[in-house]
Design a protein around this motif. Structure first.
Motif, PDB file in Angstrom:
ATOM      1  N   THR A   4      11.990  -7.201   4.699  1.00 43.78           N
ATOM      2  CA  THR A   4      11.272  -6.493   5.652  1.00 43.78           C
ATOM      3  C   THR A   4      10.269  -5.654   5.155  1.00 43.78           C
ATOM      4  N   ARG A   5       9.078  -5.593   5.794  1.00 43.09           N
ATOM      5  CA  ARG A   5       7.908  -4.825   5.156  1.00 43.09           C
ATOM      6  C   ARG A   5       7.752  -3.891   6.332  1.00 43.09           C
ATOM      7  N   PHE A   6       7.702  -2.602   6.069  1.00 43.74           N
ATOM      8  CA  PHE A   6       7.560  -1.481   6.943  1.00 43.74           C
ATOM      9  C   PHE A   6       6.150  -1.008   6.623  1.00 43.74           C
ATOM     10  N   THR A   7       5.175  -1.182   7.499  1.00 48.70           N
ATOM     11  CA  THR A   7       3.772  -0.649   7.231  1.00 48.70           C
ATOM     12  C   THR A   7       3.329   0.521   8.045  1.00 48.70           C
ATOM     13  N   GLY A   8       4.241   1.034   8.758  1.00 46.89           N
ATOM     14  CA  GLY A   8       3.902   2.293   9.450  1.00 46.89           C
ATOM     15  C   GLY A   8       3.285   1.913  10.782  1.00 46.89           C
ATOM     16  N   LEU A   9       3.240   0.877  11.196  1.00 49.93           N
ATOM     17  CA  LEU A   9       2.978   0.182  12.468  1.00 49.93           C
ATOM     18  C   LEU A   9       4.233   0.205  13.028  1.00 49.93           C
ATOM     19  N   LYS A  58       0.942  -1.027   0.005  1.00 50.19           N
ATOM     20  CA  LYS A  58       0.003  -0.038  -0.068  1.00 50.19           C
ATOM     21  C   LYS A  58       0.809   1.294   0.045  1.00 50.19           C
ATOM     22  N   ASN A  59       0.361   2.352  -0.449  1.00 51.72           N
ATOM     23  CA  ASN A  59       1.099   3.832  -0.284  1.00 51.72           C
ATOM     24  C   ASN A  59       1.669   4.056   1.119  1.00 51.72           C
ATOM     25  N   LYS A  60       2.655   4.496   1.249  1.00 53.01           N
ATOM     26  CA  LYS A  60       3.448   4.973   2.467  1.00 53.01           C
ATOM     27  C   LYS A  60       4.116   3.750   3.099  1.00 53.01           C
ATOM     28  N   GLU A  61       3.866   2.620   2.490  1.00 54.89           N
ATOM     29  CA  GLU A  61       4.660   1.489   2.936  1.00 54.89           C
ATOM     30  C   GLU A  61       5.929   1.388   2.235  1.00 54.89           C
ATOM     31  N   CYS A  62       7.060   0.344   2.808  1.00 57.83           N
ATOM     32  CA  CYS A  62       8.359   0.256   1.916  1.00 57.83           C
ATOM     33  C   CYS A  62       8.754  -1.237   2.435  1.00 57.83           C
TER      34      CYS A  62
END
Length: 294
Positions: A117-122, A56-60
């Motif tokens: 590694t998935r950065f989801t904003g959490l 999703k947007n804003k994830e990386c």
């Protein structure tokens, strides 16, 4: 041809394909890569972009190969907006060609672990990993998707390095049968995968991402979805480096001041940031003020 990524679906199949020649050349230029490092970095950055396309947007996402080969760590960060950055720990490695007469990326990577590694904003990022299978990047990401994410996939990645040490062509694809895919669909996919040329060859011959998908899904009714422009882009800035310097303890900052200057190089993009003695003194004052207010 501009770098771009295309998403498409067909009967029970999802596929992403990308052309990444320009951004791979930007990575090669910034890190002054020798051919083996160029291929390893280009494949890893392209793979990261393909994996990020599902976010999703804003994830990386960060893809990291930690092998015991001479290249050391190979790392790439990518976003679903189409931005990527990456580096090779030892970009000046020179290896003989492998037994197939190709660049020995597997020998450069060696044995070890590939992690995603998935950065989801959490609060905490999500990391999965598996053992490196061949070190050739595409096979390892295929294995990772199956072992760590239980997603049967086929990943193709390629970088054609020319005699001038630049990438003449680079690109990749991820193709995945969806849960409702029939046996007939999977068989047809497997036959298509056996027939296609290496992805770098297809790009070098002028195929764009849609053209690559058309080869992969030959005989399917293809629905092309979105097209995303791609680029090498680092998030570093002088402000970010200043924030990092202010996390140093007083002794370390004072040591830089005593040296009279500081140079900080971003390992992702090679950009160098210079700090004068006056700037370092100002950072120390701000750091002391912030700490006194805690």
């Amino acid at each position: 041809m501009k770098d771009h990524l295309v998403k498409a679906i067909a009967d029970g199949v999802r596929v992403y394909a990308a052309v990444t020649t320009n951004l791979v050349n930007e990575g090669i230029r910034r890190h002054e890569c020798y051919p083996v490092a160029s291929a390893a970095l280009g494949r890893t950055m392209t793979g990261a972009l393909l994996l990020a396309a599902n976010l999703k947007n804003k994830e990386c996402i960060t893809v990291k190969f930690c092998g015991d080969g001479p290249l050391g760590n190979v790392v790439a960060d990518a976003t679903p907006e189409g931005f990527v950055r990456g580096y090779v720990q030892h970009p000046h490695v020179d290896l003989p060609l492998n037994s197939k007469g190709k660049l020995d990326v597997g020998g450069g990577i060696g044995a070890g672990i590939v992690s995603v590694t998935r950065f989801t904003g959490l609060k905490d990022p999500i990391t999965g990993s598996c053992e490196i299978v061949t070190g050739e990047i595409a096979e390892d990401l295929t294995s990772y998707l199956y072992v760590s994410e239980q997603t049967p996939s086929s990943v193709g990645l390629g970088v054609l390095v020319d005699t001038d040490l630049k990438a003449a062509a680079a690109g990749g694809f991820i193709i995945q049968p969806l849960p409702d895919a029939s046996d007939e669909t999977i068989t047809k996919l497997e036959e298509n995968l056996k027939k296609i040329k290496p992805v770098s060859t297809m790009v070098h011959e002028g195929l764009d991402a849609r053209g690559i998908i058309a080869k992969l899904l030959d005989g399917f009714d293809i629905e092309y979805l979105t097209t995303t422009d791609l680029a090498f882009k680092c998030q570093c800035s002088k402000q970010r480096i200043e924030d990092m310097l202010m996390t140093l303890n007083k002794h370390d900052l004072q040591s830089l001041i005593d040296d009279g200057h500081a140079e900080v190089c971003c390992h992702f993009c090679g950009e160098k940031y210079q700090f004068t003695k006056e700037e370092l003194i100002a950072l120390l004052h701000v750091s002391e003020k912030l700490n006194s207010n805690k």
